[in-house]
Scaffold this motif. Structure first.
Motif, PDB file in Angstrom:
ATOM      1  N   ASN A  37      49.916 -52.451   3.975  1.00  0.00           N
ATOM      2  CA  ASN A  37      49.945 -51.708   2.726  1.00  0.00           C
ATOM      3  C   ASN A  37      48.853 -50.639   2.800  1.00  0.00           C
ATOM      4  O   ASN A  37      47.676 -50.914   2.549  1.00  0.00           O
ATOM      5  CB  ASN A  37      49.715 -52.667   1.556  1.00  0.00           C
ATOM      6  N   ARG A  40      46.569 -50.069  -0.268  1.00  0.00           N
ATOM      7  CA  ARG A  40      45.498 -51.065  -0.415  1.00  0.00           C
ATOM      8  C   ARG A  40      44.359 -50.810   0.564  1.00  0.00           C
ATOM      9  O   ARG A  40      43.183 -50.958   0.224  1.00  0.00           O
ATOM     10  CB  ARG A  40      46.063 -52.473  -0.199  1.00  0.00           C
ATOM     11  N   ASP A 151      55.154 -48.383   5.392  1.00  0.00           N
ATOM     12  CA  ASP A 151      55.816 -48.141   4.112  1.00  0.00           C
ATOM     13  C   ASP A 151      57.077 -48.967   4.065  1.00  0.00           C
ATOM     14  O   ASP A 151      57.850 -48.973   5.025  1.00  0.00           O
ATOM     15  CB  ASP A 151      56.176 -46.661   3.948  1.00  0.00           C
ATOM     16  N   ASP A 160      52.712 -59.590   6.181  1.00  0.00           N
ATOM     17  CA  ASP A 160      51.706 -58.643   5.701  1.00  0.00           C
ATOM     18  C   ASP A 160      50.374 -58.896   6.420  1.00  0.00           C
ATOM     19  O   ASP A 160      49.779 -59.961   6.290  1.00  0.00           O
ATOM     20  CB  ASP A 160      51.527 -58.796   4.193  1.00  0.00           C
ATOM     21  N   THR A 162      47.775 -56.674   6.070  1.00  0.00           N
ATOM     22  CA  THR A 162      46.830 -55.760   5.429  1.00  0.00           C
ATOM     23  C   THR A 162      45.421 -56.340   5.375  1.00  0.00           C
ATOM     24  O   THR A 162      44.447 -55.633   5.660  1.00  0.00           O
ATOM     25  CB  THR A 162      47.321 -55.401   4.010  1.00  0.00           C
TER      26      THR A 162
END
Length: 177
Positions: A37, A40, A151, A160, A162
């Motif tokens: 992300n 973030r 994206d 994820d 991130t």
């Protein structure tokens, strides 16, 4: 005529046989997927926060100058509203002209401020994005990811990464000046 009928018969037989075969199944996707992300990262990572503070410090003086001019314009407008009826025509016109000139100057400075601020923010964030991309590539190589998306409309928390990217960015040293 016979050849034409025979051709039509053969074509219809081929089409009929093709229609009865099940459609080919898509190949199952195999490999290791990841998602980052970017929003973030640009909000929470220490290098991004450092860049934001640097920009704020760089533009603080100009922001304060704009605030002073805005306050001066407000005082001038209040004075005009309050005293316009008691002023002479020439004095009222002169004050309105001063107000309009200062307002134009304020608008110009405000526009330049926004343009300069956006340019500097883009420059600083580009450096953070470049650093984040290097970290993402390192993670991808070390953990043998096949693809990492930045994206997506939806990404499962299972893929994820991130938090790992932010942690790696936070532990990296600030660039030398």
């Amino acid at each position: 005529m016979r050849k034409a009928l025979l051709a039509i018969f053969l074509i219809s037989a081929v089409l009929s046989a093709a229609a009865q075969q099940p459609p080919p199944q898509p190949l199952p996707v195999t490999g290791k997927l990841g998602f980052v992300n970017t929003e973030r990262v640009l909000r929470d990572a220490v290098p991004a926060q450092r860049a934001q503070k640097k920009i704020e410090a760089e533009f603080q003086k100009r922001d304060q100058e704009l605030a002073k001019i805005a306050e001066q314009l407000k005082r001038m407008q209040d004075d005009l509203d309050k005293n316009a009826v008691t002023m002479g025509e020439t004095q009222r016109r002169n004050r309105e002209r001063e107000f309009a000139d200062l307002n134009r100057e304020f608008q110009r400075k405000q526009r330049e401020f926004r343009e300069d601020l956006n340019q500097r923010r883009n420059e600083e964030l580009a450096q953070v994005v470049e650093l984040a991309n290097r970290v993402i590539r390192q993670i991808a190589e070390q953990e043998k990811f096949d693809i990492i998306f930045q994206d997506a409309v939806f990404a499962s928390p299972r893929i994820d990464i991130t938090d790992r990217v932010i942690k790696a960015l936070d532990s990296s040293k600030p660039p030398a000046k």
